[in-house]
Design an enzyme around this catalytic site. Sequence first.
Site, PDB file in Angstrom:
ATOM      1  N   TYR A  10     127.054  61.208 105.483  1.00 21.15           N
ATOM      2  CA  TYR A  10     126.280  62.449 105.407  1.00 21.15           C
ATOM      3  C   TYR A  10     127.158  63.661 105.720  1.00 21.15           C
ATOM      4  O   TYR A  10     127.109  64.674 105.008  1.00 21.15           O
ATOM      5  CB  TYR A  10     125.114  62.361 106.386  1.00 21.15           C
ATOM      6  CG  TYR A  10     124.221  63.577 106.441  1.00 21.15           C
ATOM      7  CD1 TYR A  10     123.288  63.829 105.435  1.00 21.15           C
ATOM      8  CD2 TYR A  10     124.283  64.459 107.524  1.00 21.15           C
ATOM      9  CE1 TYR A  10     122.456  64.933 105.495  1.00 21.15           C
ATOM     10  CE2 TYR A  10     123.445  65.563 107.588  1.00 21.15           C
ATOM     11  CZ  TYR A  10     122.534  65.796 106.578  1.00 21.15           C
ATOM     12  OH  TYR A  10     121.713  66.899 106.650  1.00 21.15           O
TER      13      TYR A  10
ATOM     14  N   LYS B  44     127.947  66.721 103.175  1.00 23.90           N
ATOM     15  CA  LYS B  44     127.578  68.095 103.501  1.00 23.90           C
ATOM     16  C   LYS B  44     128.802  69.006 103.602  1.00 23.90           C
ATOM     17  O   LYS B  44     128.705  70.216 103.335  1.00 23.90           O
ATOM     18  CB  LYS B  44     126.769  68.131 104.795  1.00 23.90           C
ATOM     19  CG  LYS B  44     125.357  67.579 104.640  1.00 23.90           C
ATOM     20  CD  LYS B  44     124.569  68.301 103.555  1.00 23.90           C
ATOM     21  CE  LYS B  44     123.096  67.968 103.562  1.00 23.90           C
ATOM     22  NZ  LYS B  44     122.350  68.631 102.461  1.00 23.90           N
TER      23      LYS B  44
END
Length: 275
Positions: free
Chosen positions: A165, A169
Amino acid sequence: MGSIDGRVALVTGAGQGIGRAIALKLAAEGARVVVNDIDADAAHDTLETIGKVGASGVAVVGSVTDEEFAGRFVRTAVDRFGALDVIVNNAGYTWDSVIQRMTDEQWEAMLAVHVTAPFRILRAAQPVISGLHRAEREAGIAHTRKVVNISSISGLDGNPGQVNYSSAKAAVVGLTKTLSKEWGRYQVTVNAVAFGFIQTRLTQARSVADGHITVAGHEVRVGMPDERVSELEAAIPLGRAGTPEEAAGAVYLFCTPESDYISGETLVCGGGYHF
């Protein structure tokens, strides 16, 4: 009349949580909203609420990771409203694990939803945006369009258990900075909002959340241990987690005319907290 009256906005992941709050905020400020969610009931519930505030919209149900989705999403805006002014790439979720236990599927799933899906949507939007800009320029019309990509403080500072993640991001920030340079000639601002600890089903304490969501046939555990939620809230200078409406407000800032000369930036919406 709102500050973005008449604009056509695309919002992914708008069936609930932050995405829903973004769609409703833009609608309340006068935008016509193309609402997306993988959950048809959730998407249409948001659309119904948009109608109740006197705004108009249309739902495009489906997963942003499907190869055909981006073209269908963009075409819907043009076919229904004849314009495309704001794109908010919000859809996403977390699938956490420490690196030695993380599977290739977990890694690739985060890249697919957080990076590849926005890339495809923006790629599909380019011919439309360039064509609209050309026509406006020839007519002597000044018009600024907006892209807002959603990142996270996990992508800026890292977070244990989120190598997939956090990497995705972080890539969103690179996508944002590069596209701001490519699309400046079309009078498009491209910015990102990096959220901190916002109250959603992904960040709820597990004592009050159901603990799982289903994505592409997989049961993905969400929520956080109660003690971790308490620790995070205590570490936030403002003393609490943010609400979806407050998160939507940060996105809205980049959609207003007042931000027409801001591009390539990442705004942290986290109550002053950093990992």
